[in-house]
Design a protein around this motif. Sequence first.
Motif, PDB file in Angstrom:
ATOM      1  N   ALA A 206      39.418  23.394  29.672  1.00 41.79           N
ATOM      2  CA  ALA A 206      38.870  23.149  28.537  1.00 41.79           C
ATOM      3  C   ALA A 206      39.729  21.846  27.667  1.00 41.79           C
ATOM      4  O   ALA A 206      39.054  21.129  27.308  1.00 41.79           O
ATOM      5  CB  ALA A 206      38.911  24.221  27.591  1.00 41.79           C
ATOM      6  N   ALA A 207      40.815  22.265  27.747  1.00 47.45           N
ATOM      7  CA  ALA A 207      41.650  21.156  26.979  1.00 47.45           C
ATOM      8  C   ALA A 207      41.566  19.728  27.390  1.00 47.45           C
ATOM      9  O   ALA A 207      41.336  18.655  26.923  1.00 47.45           O
ATOM     10  CB  ALA A 207      43.373  21.371  27.093  1.00 47.45           C
ATOM     11  N   ALA A 208      41.469  19.508  28.960  1.00 50.74           N
ATOM     12  CA  ALA A 208      41.583  18.254  29.654  1.00 50.74           C
ATOM     13  C   ALA A 208      39.899  17.714  29.312  1.00 50.74           C
ATOM     14  O   ALA A 208      39.781  16.559  29.257  1.00 50.74           O
ATOM     15  CB  ALA A 208      41.733  18.440  31.160  1.00 50.74           C
ATOM     16  N   ALA A 209      39.052  18.624  29.259  1.00 54.01           N
ATOM     17  CA  ALA A 209      37.860  18.153  29.037  1.00 54.01           C
ATOM     18  C   ALA A 209      37.748  17.636  27.698  1.00 54.01           C
ATOM     19  O   ALA A 209      37.028  16.596  27.174  1.00 54.01           O
ATOM     20  CB  ALA A 209      36.589  19.288  29.183  1.00 54.01           C
ATOM     21  N   ILE A 210      38.250  18.235  26.561  1.00 53.38           N
ATOM     22  CA  ILE A 210      38.176  17.944  25.340  1.00 53.38           C
ATOM     23  C   ILE A 210      38.999  16.599  25.051  1.00 53.38           C
ATOM     24  O   ILE A 210      38.543  15.637  24.301  1.00 53.38           O
ATOM     25  CB  ILE A 210      39.222  18.766  24.444  1.00 53.38           C
ATOM     26  N   VAL A 211      39.884  16.278  25.748  1.00 49.09           N
ATOM     27  CA  VAL A 211      40.727  15.050  25.746  1.00 49.09           C
ATOM     28  C   VAL A 211      39.936  13.940  26.326  1.00 49.09           C
ATOM     29  O   VAL A 211      39.544  12.891  25.577  1.00 49.09           O
ATOM     30  CB  VAL A 211      41.990  15.197  26.457  1.00 49.09           C
ATOM     31  N   GLY A 212      39.131  14.207  27.404  1.00 45.70           N
ATOM     32  CA  GLY A 212      37.840  13.124  27.906  1.00 45.70           C
ATOM     33  C   GLY A 212      37.062  12.834  26.872  1.00 45.70           C
ATOM     34  O   GLY A 212      36.738  11.712  26.485  1.00 45.70           O
ATOM     35  N   ALA A 213      36.380  13.940  26.062  1.00 43.84           N
ATOM     36  CA  ALA A 213      35.463  13.679  25.119  1.00 43.84           C
ATOM     37  C   ALA A 213      36.085  12.604  23.976  1.00 43.84           C
ATOM     38  O   ALA A 213      35.333  11.823  23.419  1.00 43.84           O
ATOM     39  CB  ALA A 213      34.886  14.999  24.597  1.00 43.84           C
ATOM     40  N   MET A 214      37.367  12.924  23.698  1.00 46.22           N
ATOM     41  CA  MET A 214      37.872  12.124  22.577  1.00 46.22           C
ATOM     42  C   MET A 214      38.260  10.758  22.768  1.00 46.22           C
ATOM     43  O   MET A 214      38.118  10.045  22.044  1.00 46.22           O
ATOM     44  CB  MET A 214      39.291  12.787  22.384  1.00 46.22           C
ATOM     45  N   LEU A 215      38.422  10.496  24.328  1.00 44.23           N
ATOM     46  CA  LEU A 215      38.965   9.194  24.829  1.00 44.23           C
ATOM     47  C   LEU A 215      37.577   8.293  25.037  1.00 44.23           C
ATOM     48  O   LEU A 215      37.725   7.031  25.185  1.00 44.23           O
ATOM     49  CB  LEU A 215      39.839   9.264  25.874  1.00 44.23           C
ATOM     50  N   ALA A 216      36.402   8.794  25.247  1.00 36.15           N
ATOM     51  CA  ALA A 216      35.369   8.233  25.597  1.00 36.15           C
ATOM     52  C   ALA A 216      35.145   6.784  24.711  1.00 36.15           C
ATOM     53  O   ALA A 216      34.793   5.775  25.096  1.00 36.15           O
ATOM     54  CB  ALA A 216      34.112   8.834  25.602  1.00 36.15           C
ATOM     55  N   PRO A 217      35.063   6.986  23.337  1.00 39.35           N
ATOM     56  CA  PRO A 217      34.993   5.953  22.597  1.00 39.35           C
ATOM     57  C   PRO A 217      36.084   4.780  22.671  1.00 39.35           C
ATOM     58  O   PRO A 217      35.821   3.595  22.293  1.00 39.35           O
ATOM     59  CB  PRO A 217      35.140   6.423  21.136  1.00 39.35           C
ATOM     60  N   ARG A 218      37.175   5.290  23.158  1.00 41.17           N
ATOM     61  CA  ARG A 218      38.294   4.083  23.443  1.00 41.17           C
ATOM     62  C   ARG A 218      37.829   3.329  24.825  1.00 41.17           C
ATOM     63  O   ARG A 218      38.074   2.185  24.814  1.00 41.17           O
ATOM     64  CB  ARG A 218      39.546   4.781  23.899  1.00 41.17           C
ATOM     65  N   TYR A 219      37.182   3.868  25.842  1.00 43.36           N
ATOM     66  CA  TYR A 219      37.039   3.083  27.031  1.00 43.36           C
ATOM     67  C   TYR A 219      35.683   2.363  26.836  1.00 43.36           C
ATOM     68  O   TYR A 219      35.438   1.589  27.589  1.00 43.36           O
ATOM     69  CB  TYR A 219      36.941   4.190  28.291  1.00 43.36           C
ATOM     70  N   ILE A 220      34.713   2.814  25.849  1.00 43.74           N
ATOM     71  CA  ILE A 220      33.548   2.063  25.583  1.00 43.74           C
ATOM     72  C   ILE A 220      32.522   2.246  26.879  1.00 43.74           C
ATOM     73  O   ILE A 220      31.364   2.651  26.688  1.00 43.74           O
ATOM     74  CB  ILE A 220      33.511   0.938  25.229  1.00 43.74           C
ATOM     75  N   TYR A 221      32.857   1.687  27.965  1.00 39.69           N
ATOM     76  CA  TYR A 221      31.808   1.675  29.279  1.00 39.69           C
ATOM     77  C   TYR A 221      32.291   2.939  30.008  1.00 39.69           C
ATOM     78  O   TYR A 221      33.497   3.026  30.561  1.00 39.69           O
ATOM     79  CB  TYR A 221      32.077   0.511  29.945  1.00 39.69           C
ATOM     80  N   ILE A 222      31.397   4.007  30.220  1.00 40.36           N
ATOM     81  CA  ILE A 222      31.613   5.132  30.810  1.00 40.36           C
ATOM     82  C   ILE A 222      31.005   5.076  32.317  1.00 40.36           C
ATOM     83  O   ILE A 222      29.794   4.867  32.415  1.00 40.36           O
ATOM     84  CB  ILE A 222      31.028   6.644  30.228  1.00 40.36           C
ATOM     85  N   GLU A 223      31.669   4.979  33.438  1.00 47.36           N
ATOM     86  CA  GLU A 223      30.848   4.935  34.744  1.00 47.36           C
ATOM     87  C   GLU A 223      31.759   5.808  35.513  1.00 47.36           C
ATOM     88  O   GLU A 223      33.009   6.289  35.410  1.00 47.36           O
ATOM     89  CB  GLU A 223      30.933   3.593  35.314  1.00 47.36           C
ATOM     90  N   PRO A 224      31.006   6.396  36.370  1.00 48.61           N
ATOM     91  CA  PRO A 224      31.793   7.727  37.122  1.00 48.61           C
ATOM     92  C   PRO A 224      33.028   7.280  37.864  1.00 48.61           C
ATOM     93  O   PRO A 224      33.995   8.256  37.885  1.00 48.61           O
ATOM     94  CB  PRO A 224      30.675   8.119  38.294  1.00 48.61           C
ATOM     95  N   SER A 225      33.077   6.036  38.638  1.00 46.31           N
ATOM     96  CA  SER A 225      34.323   5.742  39.327  1.00 46.31           C
ATOM     97  C   SER A 225      35.559   5.598  38.239  1.00 46.31           C
ATOM     98  O   SER A 225      36.796   5.847  38.769  1.00 46.31           O
ATOM     99  CB  SER A 225      33.932   4.415  40.013  1.00 46.31           C
ATOM    100  N   THR A 226      35.582   5.309  37.140  1.00 46.49           N
ATOM    101  CA  THR A 226      36.594   5.233  36.219  1.00 46.49           C
ATOM    102  C   THR A 226      36.872   6.523  35.586  1.00 46.49           C
ATOM    103  O   THR A 226      38.039   6.942  35.433  1.00 46.49           O
ATOM    104  CB  THR A 226      36.490   4.049  35.249  1.00 46.49           C
ATOM    105  N   ALA A 227      35.886   7.196  35.274  1.00 45.55           N
ATOM    106  CA  ALA A 227      36.112   8.391  34.515  1.00 45.55           C
ATOM    107  C   ALA A 227      36.775   9.495  35.215  1.00 45.55           C
ATOM    108  O   ALA A 227      37.319  10.448  34.812  1.00 45.55           O
ATOM    109  CB  ALA A 227      34.570   8.926  33.979  1.00 45.55           C
ATOM    110  N   PHE A 228      36.465   9.459  36.656  1.00 45.64           N
ATOM    111  CA  PHE A 228      36.803  10.256  37.638  1.00 45.64           C
ATOM    112  C   PHE A 228      37.875  10.009  38.469  1.00 45.64           C
ATOM    113  O   PHE A 228      38.131  10.503  39.456  1.00 45.64           O
ATOM    114  CB  PHE A 228      35.810  11.146  38.452  1.00 45.64           C
ATOM    115  N   ALA A 229      38.521   8.903  37.959  1.00 45.28           N
ATOM    116  CA  ALA A 229      39.535   8.380  38.729  1.00 45.28           C
ATOM    117  C   ALA A 229      40.790   9.321  39.101  1.00 45.28           C
ATOM    118  O   ALA A 229      41.459   9.944  38.276  1.00 45.28           O
ATOM    119  CB  ALA A 229      40.102   7.237  38.275  1.00 45.28           C
TER     120      ALA A 229
END
Lengths: 308, 402
Positions: A206-229
Amino acid sequence: MSAREIRNLILSAMAFGVVALLPFYDTGYILSIATTMAMFTVLATSWALFSGPTHYISLATAAFFGLGTFVTGYGFQTMPYWSLPLIAGVLGAGLAGLVGMVTLRLSGVYFVIFTLGLAELVRQLVTWVQNRTGQRGMYVLTSITERDIYWQLLGMAALVFLVGWLIGRSRLGFALRIIGNDETVAKHSGINTALAKVLLFMVSGAAAAIVGAMLAPRYIYIEPSTAFAPILSFQVVIMALLGGTGRLWGPVAGVIPFTLLWEFISRHAPNQTLLLLGLAFLLIVYVLPGGVVGLQARLKHRFGQGGH
Amino acid sequence: MKRRSLMTTVAAVAVMMGSLGAASAQDAIKLGAAAPKTGPLAGGADVTHWPAVRLWVHQTNEAGGLQLADGPALIELIEYDDQTNPQQAIQAAQRLATQDRVDFMVAPYSTGLNLAAAPIFSQLGYPQITGTNVTNQQPELSAQFPGMFFVLGRTGVMAEDTAQVLVDLRESGDIGNRVALVNVADAFGIEMSGISRAVLEENGFEIVYQTSYPLGTQDIAPIIDGAKAANPDAFIAWSYPGDTFALTDQAIVQDFAPSVFFTAVATAFPSYYGRFGQQAEGVMGMGGVNPDDPAFQAFAEAHQELAGQGPDFWASASTYATLEILGQAIEATGSRDRAVVMEYLQDNSNSYETVLGPVQFNDMNDNERYWTVGQWQDGVFRGVAARGRDGVSDVVLKDGWD
């Protein structure tokens, strides 16, 4: 609660307060490094909550993190922003629970390999859904600044520390330490080992998923290859091990020097970054086998004996 | 080893002191660049991005630097590796801006990394003229980041033009209306496949085979198997470099030779022709150039000389053009003040002479003239479809692999 615990709690709260003032001092370079540190602090500490006592090495951080970024990617236009980390947390815990029930009966290297595959599995699933629905790369265009993200991550870090501290004092924490030492003994003592492990795995997922949700606006472009690196999973393990998982503060003691070292190498040897990082890691493992926590224990031991 | 590194240090100090002396009249303009040197996109950046950036800096310095109001200034290039990682791309841009205090920055490589770095460019007022960023979101992006410019083109237009090539061939009676359409299952492949399918169906084409495959897949044989069994007139693959090569390889092995064979990214790389030689003749792909244009010929020759390899026939030139645009804006204003240069760039009435031909931005910071489809003809990847560019060549039908 003993006097010592109260003192530690007050000191930690003060430390968080000081760190939270950083954006008033600098909103550029230092903040961007601090944001990275805050992100890895949450990830490594929550990772160590599960992997520290149980000695199960999980490489699934990227799977949960990526899931979280996609929650924000899909939801930020239709749902209130504050709800997204919550949803990500619930989904992360759900995925971890599901996976935990199936795999935590595996032990040792089997578990490691499965968790490594999990990020890839989730990535392929997301891609498959996108392919089916004709969905494309997502643009998370928001007015959220790095400062906001930094504060969110700090809040999350405080929460993880609090949860970790509470678990450490609880029957669950005690059960996990026994499992880590000898799972068979734990079973024979009447501990529901599967349940204990799954619960903790859910907290860290849960903690890791929350961090991901918080950081998405920092990355702006979300694509599977970078999100799941997958490199993210390894970074988290390396930092946590560098710090040491025996204590709650251990991973932070790994995150800070490692982030600074990474930045130093990126800046001064841009053409050999990965090579030097690898060498640095070998050296660290060789010189500091128990991490920073182990070093502290060794020093204490040596000077404690010298006093007599 | 030790002696050697000492010598290097001494030499570096000497060079630095020398350059300090030379620059005393006018400080060098510091240009920062962060792009992949490691990670999944390092290979592409090595072909397309780094050589073009270094070539422009080299040529500009050879010519005496950029002409500012108070005299010429040389360019000092500072390079970082973003490790194909958005986290690192953000940190590198931040480092260039606030630690190295560079005057200007080269836009990163690829759509994802450009977008990750966009807030930093925008907050600190750096123009971000992108040469390897293909998107359809120009209206939203230019509204959020008014200093972001788009030279390479729009994804939608490229997919439409590719479908249009088939429409034109059918009108002239060269091919029938059976199409096999495959794509890499990734944001890029899914989007392109969707758009081209819609255009093809609208024009009465029959999609006789459609499938997708995961990024990084090893086994491409079943895809070519399936496509061949459907007996199409045209094969369109929205593919990435690895699979572009693998699909071509497999088509040759199975002797699958439709009249139109299209693979997307990396078809325009010189290494594609290097690998397949004569067999690449007639293969179509994304991008293209006008190889008869003297400006491109001069660019290609200089590229070959400095980098030891030719440019690719698509984004190399647009990457180089982004720096030509920046350089011309700096010289036109005579200033190294970013705010002044930015204002000049945002003025739509200005136009720039580049290796792509003249470039002008519309009110969405978008360049509307670019190559969309190319084809290997006599060892050169010629543009066969374009928006607003001269020198479009005729399409030829592919005649087998031998």
